[in-house]
Design an enzyme around this catalytic site. Structure first.
Site, PDB file in Angstrom:
ATOM      1  N   GLY A 185      54.482  29.812  32.991  1.00 46.72           N
ATOM      2  CA  GLY A 185      55.898  29.638  32.724  1.00 46.72           C
ATOM      3  C   GLY A 185      56.288  30.048  31.314  1.00 46.72           C
ATOM      4  N   CYS A 186      57.071  29.194  30.675  1.00 47.03           N
ATOM      5  CA  CYS A 186      57.569  29.496  29.329  1.00 47.03           C
ATOM      6  C   CYS A 186      56.451  29.535  28.287  1.00 47.03           C
ATOM      7  CB  CYS A 186      58.610  28.459  28.921  1.00 47.03           C
ATOM      8  SG  CYS A 186      60.096  28.473  29.953  1.00 47.03           S
TER       9      CYS A 186
END
Length: 379
Positions: A137-138
């Site tokens: 993800g981030c």
């Protein structure tokens, strides 16, 4: 010493403002019992505008996961090459100088990865290594920097290209009506970013140490539920509070390096939201201004997932950089809850790319009968 050179970042042409977002939320969810809370949370993000790969009318439609993923692939192929070429220019290198491509994305799926398409389409050599990262993800932007650093430690003459491609708008799910989903609809934006980590030479952040930290028992706080309609983003209300356990991890890594995390010269922090930045400022005991690059990304682009840290680094360059030897930290946060962290110093180096183009390659090329790609790289 591995040096993170100036990134290049590109955002799509379709823009949605905070005012547009609030108006849409009021229109689409007029009867939602928690609409006032969702509107307040969206306003508090401080996101002035975001960029989308489609007009908002198309973004709000859901033609099915297959069509969306097809669009992800076509948009990635249309937008990534130009960003890559500009990142190579920033590093004074050519595609043939790259030994590893790290591709990070959590908003679409391709197999083979876009790395294979880039090697076939541009001037990368056939023995270029590939490392796609899809499930951080981030945090994947920070992880990509760290894996590039690791590679250059193992191969000091090596050069790594990092590509982050995030089309968060393609994950919009009109049936997800939880407050976390409504907040996400007003927070995330689309962007493509690329940067080179040079094993030798280059101007930028000389990477000295990296680390990772996972907060126990938080695996369901940021997650995807993968269904027939695609990726459904799950965001727990406890996520903003994760900086309290993560700040000590940043401090500990700095102490191991003989540094004080509260007394660094620059901070490149994932802009997950204003609460994340405010809390980290508090727990690290640094002024809010220290996170100005991350705040600018959040305001102008929204949360662009793994591309955030590269955009924040770009803003450091655009401000003129810092004095040689200035110390700083890079940190990306994502599912797990995971933190990917790096320490480095600013350095100016005039070593030119053509010298590296003549260096001995890191692996023996595999000779095949495949003809050279006919497609010229995008300039």
């Amino acid at each position: 010493m591995a040096t993170l050179c100036k990134p290049d970042v590109s955002v799509p042409e379709h823009v949605i403002t905070m005012e547009d977002t609030l108006a849409l939320a009021r229109s689409l969810h007029a009867g939602h019992p928690q609409l006032p809370l969702a509107l307040r949370l969206i306003e508090n993000t401080g996101v002035a505008k975001r960029h989308l790969v489609q007009p908002i009318e198309e973004t709000l439609r859901h033609p099915g996961f297959e069509d969306r993923n097809r669009l992800y692939e076509s948009e990635a192929k249309a937008r990534v090459p130009a960003v890559v070429n500009r990142a190579l220019d920033h590093a004074d290198l050519r595609a043939s100088d790259i030994d590893l491509i790290i591709y990070v994305s959590c908003t679409g799926f391709m197999m083979p990865s876009l790395t294979a398409w880039l090697i076939n389409t541009m001037d990368f050599t056939g023995h270029t290594r590939q490392l796609p990262i899809a499930q951080l993800g981030c945090a994947a932007g920070g992880a990509a920097v760290n894996r590039a650093h690791d590679f250059c430690q193992a191969y000091p003459d090596g050069n790594v290209l990092i590509v982050a491609c995030e089309f968060c708008s393609l994950c919009y799910q009109p049936t997800d009506l939880g407050v976390g989903s409504l907040l996400s609809n007003g927070l995330f934006g689309d962007a493509v970013a690329a940067a080179v980590v040079r094993g030798k030479g280059g101007t930028g952040i000389v990477l000295e140490r990296n680390g990772s930290h996972l907060v126990p028992d938080t695996t369901d706080w940021i997650a995807y539920s993968v269904r027939a309609t695609g990726f459904h983003f799950l965001l727990d209300k406890r996520v903003p509070g994760t900086m309290e356990p993560l700040a000590p991890a940043l401090r500990a890594m700095a102490v191991q390096h003989g540094w004080d995390a509260a007394a660094l010269d620059f901070y490149i922090i994932h802009a997950g939201g204003p609460r994340i930045l405010d809390d980290l400022s508090h727990f690290l005991e640094v002024p809010p201004e220290a996170f100005r690059f991350s705040r600018a990304t959040l305001t102008e682009y929204g949360n662009i997932a793994s591309a955030v840290v590269l955009d924040a680094v770009r803003r450091l360059f655009d401000e003129g950089g810092v004095e040689d030897g200035a110390s700083g930290i890079i940190a990306g946060f994502g599912p797990g809850i995971t933190a990917e962290m790096a320490l480095g110093r600013w350095s100016t180096d005039s070593l030119a790319g053509p010298e590296l183009s003549e260096r001995h390659v890191l692996a023996t090329p595999v000779h095949t009968d495949r003809p050279s790609p006919a497609t010229e790289p995008v300039r």
